[in-house]
Scaffold this motif. Sequence first.
Motif, mmCIF file in Angstrom:
data_model
loop_
_atom_site.group_PDB
_atom_site.id
_atom_site.type_symbol
_atom_site.label_atom_id
_atom_site.label_comp_id
_atom_site.label_asym_id
_atom_site.label_seq_id
_atom_site.Cartn_x
_atom_site.Cartn_y
_atom_site.Cartn_z
ATOM 1 N N TYR A 205 0.850 -1.198 0.000
ATOM 2 C CA TYR A 205 0.000 0.000 0.000
ATOM 3 C C TYR A 205 0.891 1.256 0.000
ATOM 4 O O TYR A 205 2.033 1.223 0.480
ATOM 5 C CB TYR A 205 -0.930 -0.012 1.229
ATOM 6 N N TYR B 232 -10.222 -2.391 -0.706
ATOM 7 C CA TYR B 232 -8.796 -2.719 -0.747
ATOM 8 C C TYR B 232 -8.298 -3.023 0.658
ATOM 9 O O TYR B 232 -8.457 -2.206 1.564
ATOM 10 C CB TYR B 232 -7.982 -1.536 -1.292
ATOM 11 N N ILE C 200 -3.595 2.470 -7.640
ATOM 12 C CA ILE C 200 -5.032 2.757 -7.495
ATOM 13 C C ILE C 200 -5.205 4.270 -7.647
ATOM 14 O O ILE C 200 -4.497 5.030 -6.983
ATOM 15 C CB ILE C 200 -5.535 2.371 -6.077
ATOM 16 N N PHE D 238 -7.077 7.271 -6.628
ATOM 17 C CA PHE D 238 -8.058 7.763 -5.662
ATOM 18 C C PHE D 238 -8.524 9.179 -5.998
ATOM 19 O O PHE D 238 -9.406 9.721 -5.333
ATOM 20 C CB PHE D 238 -7.470 7.743 -4.239
ATOM 21 N N LYS E 148 -12.131 10.843 -5.692
ATOM 22 C CA LYS E 148 -12.968 9.861 -4.966
ATOM 23 C C LYS E 148 -13.102 10.237 -3.485
ATOM 24 O O LYS E 148 -12.229 10.897 -2.911
ATOM 25 C CB LYS E 148 -12.324 8.472 -5.032
ATOM 26 N N VAL F 280 -12.994 8.398 -0.023
ATOM 27 C CA VAL F 280 -12.464 7.115 0.452
ATOM 28 C C VAL F 280 -12.776 6.961 1.940
ATOM 29 O O VAL F 280 -12.651 7.923 2.709
ATOM 30 C CB VAL F 280 -10.929 7.049 0.221
ATOM 31 N N ILE G 94 -3.321 8.652 0.990
ATOM 32 C CA ILE G 94 -4.645 8.735 0.335
ATOM 33 C C ILE G 94 -5.171 10.167 0.424
ATOM 34 O O ILE G 94 -5.739 10.697 -0.533
ATOM 35 C CB ILE G 94 -5.634 7.738 0.977
ATOM 36 N N GLU H 220 -4.375 12.514 -2.297
ATOM 37 C CA GLU H 220 -4.877 12.270 -3.643
ATOM 38 C C GLU H 220 -6.405 12.321 -3.730
ATOM 39 O O GLU H 220 -6.958 12.812 -4.718
ATOM 40 C CB GLU H 220 -4.372 10.874 -4.064
ATOM 41 N N ALA H 221 -7.047 11.818 -2.694
ATOM 42 C CA ALA H 221 -8.506 11.673 -2.760
ATOM 43 C C ALA H 221 -9.186 13.029 -2.604
ATOM 44 O O ALA H 221 -8.619 13.985 -2.074
ATOM 45 C CB ALA H 221 -8.974 10.725 -1.662
ATOM 46 N N LEU I 279 -11.390 12.059 2.548
ATOM 47 C CA LEU I 279 -11.025 10.824 3.272
ATOM 48 C C LEU I 279 -11.720 10.822 4.626
ATOM 49 O O LEU I 279 -11.580 11.773 5.412
ATOM 50 C CB LEU I 279 -9.499 10.747 3.477
ATOM 51 N N ALA J 73 -14.783 4.298 -2.341
ATOM 52 C CA ALA J 73 -13.841 3.183 -2.191
ATOM 53 C C ALA J 73 -13.565 2.991 -0.707
ATOM 54 O O ALA J 73 -13.567 3.955 0.068
ATOM 55 C CB ALA J 73 -12.533 3.482 -2.924
ATOM 56 N N VAL K 176 -10.969 1.283 2.175
ATOM 57 C CA VAL K 176 -9.650 0.699 2.460
ATOM 58 C C VAL K 176 -9.710 0.089 3.857
ATOM 59 O O VAL K 176 -10.113 0.756 4.818
ATOM 60 C CB VAL K 176 -8.541 1.779 2.383
#
Length: 553
Positions: A54, A166, A176, A178, A181, A183, A199, A202-203, A206, A376, A378
Amino acid sequence: MTDTPSFDERFDAIIVGAGFAGMYMLHSLRARGMRVRVIEAAGGVGGTWYWNRYPGARCDVVSVDYSFSFSEEIQQAWTWTEKYAAQPEILRYAEFVADTLDLRRDMQFDTRVESMIYDDAAATWSVTTDAGDHYVSRFCIMATGCLSIPKDPDIPGLSSFDGPVYFTSRWPHEPIAFGGKTVGLIGTGSSGIQVAPEIAQEADRLFVFQRTPSFTLPARNTPLPASFVEEVKGAYSARRQKARRHPAGHLRPITDRKTFSYEPHERRSAFDGAWESGGLDLFGVFGDLVVDEAANDEVAQMIHRKIEETVADPTTAAALKPTGNPLGGRRVCLDTDYYAMFNRENVTLVDVLKDPIETVVPDGIRTRDGHYKIDALVLATGFDAMTGALLKIDIRGRQGLSLRDKWAHGPVTYLGIAVEGFPNLFTITGPGSPSVLTNVIASIEQHVEWLSDLIDHMDKRALKTVEADAQAEEAWVRHVYDMAAPTLMMKANSWYLGANVPGKPRVFMPYVGGLNVYRDKAQSIADDGYRGFHFEGNERSSQASAKTETLGR
Ligand code: NAP
């Protein structure tokens, strides 16, 4: 990868697992002329570093120590680039070792061992795999890792989720995306704490679903200057010798100095210094944190203060403060910007102790008081640690004795390496050994070398089997408990105690006495003619027997 044979084969040793333990064990036994097969569920070497790919995955032992010491050639040829190596670099290192030692030719990948049954009359093990193989071997060596079987996350409605799920412990090989998205992350142990800031960058959004807050310290990872690497390489063997005599198997700072031997202002400034230098340096300043409750509590309060200073929102800061479990009772995490991440507008902490998850639904997670729409999910929900991989295999020893039955009330071993009733079967870094409380590569090397000596001892004397004595095993289990009992580690709900898996017996599994102490004990047992083990004889040596009985290949 070797071809899967369509006929039975005989080996001197079958090793389960191609992580660092399986790799070194293979190398060591092959050097003795033994015929060995490694069976590995993954598609390549590396064990935990193969699976846990990850973003943010990073080791918490410094790279120049988290590596094999047995080969001067390897330690000189490989160059670490960061203080704490990230997963891709560690996996490349494992592959480099496999290439250098030409290990893959004796490894069978993408294959899971299903059963290992001891044949009393023949004194051999029959091993079956999910690929339909049936092998016979004199020795079985379990190099299955301490944290390799993911825990069942046990979250209602999980299968109803419409989006991708995930697991950090089974992360896909392709990147992946993200971006854009929302998450949801469940789990805030070492894995969750490492993946979350990645994450978050990028997301779109979160949500971190936290049940039990963990103690986490800043890693303060940094690139390694070439001059430092050169210096380490110039005196590597001396560094390795020191690591071998260290309780943790690597040169992390330790001290005997007690917390309350400092004046209050000194305690605070020593703590601030350790916090700034990062990693596990804290344990090199206060030597009694895992035994003195008041000391532990005071340092925990200082960490709480750091959380308050870092996290802008007071409610979030309060929820992030670990309480109820002493510092070090559960594995302390190392992070990069974990607390600061909660100041980002796109990150929200959901305190599921206060607002429990009720169920996963197709478009997200429903808690008692809320509904979080996510794209998504995790899961960093941990492992069935230390015993999970061993008990997943149907292992039956003398007279059909099942390991699952023998360990129904918790694992019992002699030295964490052998189990009474299971001749010629060994567990590298098994429960009852220092393993997860140390630089595990140092623990692996000690076990592999000790086992290799044991096999030499047997072959020199034409001994066919070795088995732990019941009394020796019982005394060792008691010793492991006696060492852990006075520590605060017994007071935490940790995976060391099996507390993370519902129904798992609550037994403290690793040996807290230190790798140096353990090493001396194991050596004195060997020097005493393997006190606590008994042997059965054989006219022929192991190598000779397998060579003459080999059926094919
Ligand atoms: P972990 O420490 O066991 O953490 C699992 C997390 O998932 C916990 O926060 C747990 O909460 C949560 N969780 C589990 N089931 C849940 C549920 N049903 N609902 C809500 N929350 C749930 O696992 P991990 O983070 O994978 O780490 C395991 C070990 O691997 C570490 O302790 C370390 O030894 C090793 N590791 C090391 C590194 C490193 O070297 N830096 C990195 C990653 C992992 P509760 O505590 O409330 O159960």
